[in-house]
Write a protein that holds these residues in place. Structure first.
Motif, mmCIF file in Angstrom:
data_model
loop_
_atom_site.group_PDB
_atom_site.id
_atom_site.type_symbol
_atom_site.label_atom_id
_atom_site.label_comp_id
_atom_site.label_asym_id
_atom_site.label_seq_id
_atom_site.Cartn_x
_atom_site.Cartn_y
_atom_site.Cartn_z
ATOM 1 N N THR A 120 30.646 -9.678 -51.249
ATOM 2 C CA THR A 120 31.776 -9.282 -50.414
ATOM 3 C C THR A 120 31.620 -7.831 -49.984
ATOM 4 N N HIS A 121 31.840 -7.573 -48.697
ATOM 5 C CA HIS A 121 31.769 -6.211 -48.172
ATOM 6 C C HIS A 121 33.184 -5.663 -48.005
ATOM 7 N N TYR A 122 33.345 -4.378 -48.344
ATOM 8 C CA TYR A 122 34.644 -3.707 -48.255
ATOM 9 C C TYR A 122 34.590 -2.633 -47.169
ATOM 10 N N PHE A 123 35.695 -2.531 -46.432
ATOM 11 C CA PHE A 123 35.772 -1.591 -45.322
ATOM 12 C C PHE A 123 37.036 -0.745 -45.429
ATOM 13 N N LYS A 124 36.953 0.476 -44.896
ATOM 14 C CA LYS A 124 38.091 1.399 -44.927
ATOM 15 C C LYS A 124 38.931 1.147 -43.677
ATOM 16 N N THR A 125 39.853 0.195 -43.787
ATOM 17 C CA THR A 125 40.735 -0.169 -42.687
ATOM 18 C C THR A 125 41.861 -1.036 -43.232
ATOM 19 N N THR A 126 42.793 -1.355 -42.371
ATOM 20 C CA THR A 126 43.844 -2.299 -42.740
ATOM 21 C C THR A 126 43.482 -3.658 -42.163
ATOM 22 N N LYS A 127 44.158 -4.676 -42.646
ATOM 23 C CA LYS A 127 43.900 -6.037 -42.172
ATOM 24 C C LYS A 127 44.161 -6.139 -40.664
ATOM 25 N N LYS A 143 29.751 -3.746 -39.377
ATOM 26 C CA LYS A 143 29.575 -2.351 -39.796
ATOM 27 C C LYS A 143 29.536 -1.391 -38.610
ATOM 28 N N LYS A 144 29.185 -1.880 -37.428
ATOM 29 C CA LYS A 144 29.197 -1.037 -36.225
ATOM 30 C C LYS A 144 30.625 -0.791 -35.742
ATOM 31 N N GLU A 145 31.556 -1.667 -36.137
ATOM 32 C CA GLU A 145 32.947 -1.567 -35.687
ATOM 33 C C GLU A 145 33.871 -0.918 -36.715
ATOM 34 N N LEU A 146 33.591 -1.136 -37.997
ATOM 35 C CA LEU A 146 34.477 -0.669 -39.066
ATOM 36 C C LEU A 146 33.716 0.251 -40.024
ATOM 37 N N ASP A 147 34.456 1.098 -40.732
ATOM 38 C CA ASP A 147 33.844 2.005 -41.716
ATOM 39 C C ASP A 147 33.546 1.249 -43.004
#
Length: 129
Positions: free
Chosen positions: A28-35, A119-123
């Motif tokens: 699972t990959h985690y990103f710094k953003t909201t749903k 990954k190109k769209e989200l941190d």
């Protein structure tokens, strides 16, 4: 990766991510953003790709499903879950549609490719929570 995992990767038509997967590319990959912000970025990304045809979007369930048609037809379900404030997990499930019950690792290779697009769209934060 164990022999059984290698065999399962190549002689199966389905791959999916999870937190404790033996293959780091399928964790699972985690990103710094909201749903909601993840949906704002990812839905148009996959809607505008010529290889993708959106089948359904459910913000309530946190899912985007689409058919990916580049070479082989693959049905993909992307699950977006906010686990903490500004910490969102994205899991991917990919099933190749074919006459034979295995895809020689195509669905397994597609998931890291999709994560690369995300990954190109989200941190990107990491694969461990």
């Amino acid at each position: 990766m164990a022999f059984r995992d290698t065999l399962n990767k190549n002689f199966n038509n389905h791959s999916e991510t999870r937190d404790k997967h033996s293959d780091p590319a399928l964790q699972t990959h985690y990103f710094k953003t909201t749903k909601d912000k993840a949906f704002e970025k990812l839905e148009p990304l996959f809607r505008n790709m010529k290889e993708c045809q959106i089948v359904g979007v459910s913000k309530d369930h946190g899912e985007i499903s689409f058919n990916y048609k580049a070479g082989r037809k693959v049905f993909v379900i992307m699950t977006i879950i906010m686990v903490k404030p500004y910490r969102t997990a994205i899991d991917i499930s990919a099933t190749t549609e074919s006459a034979i019950p295995f895809d020689f690792g195509y669905s397994h290779k597609l998931i890291p490719k999709l994560y690369g697009m995300i990954k190109k769209e989200l941190d990107f934060v990491g694969i461990k929570e």
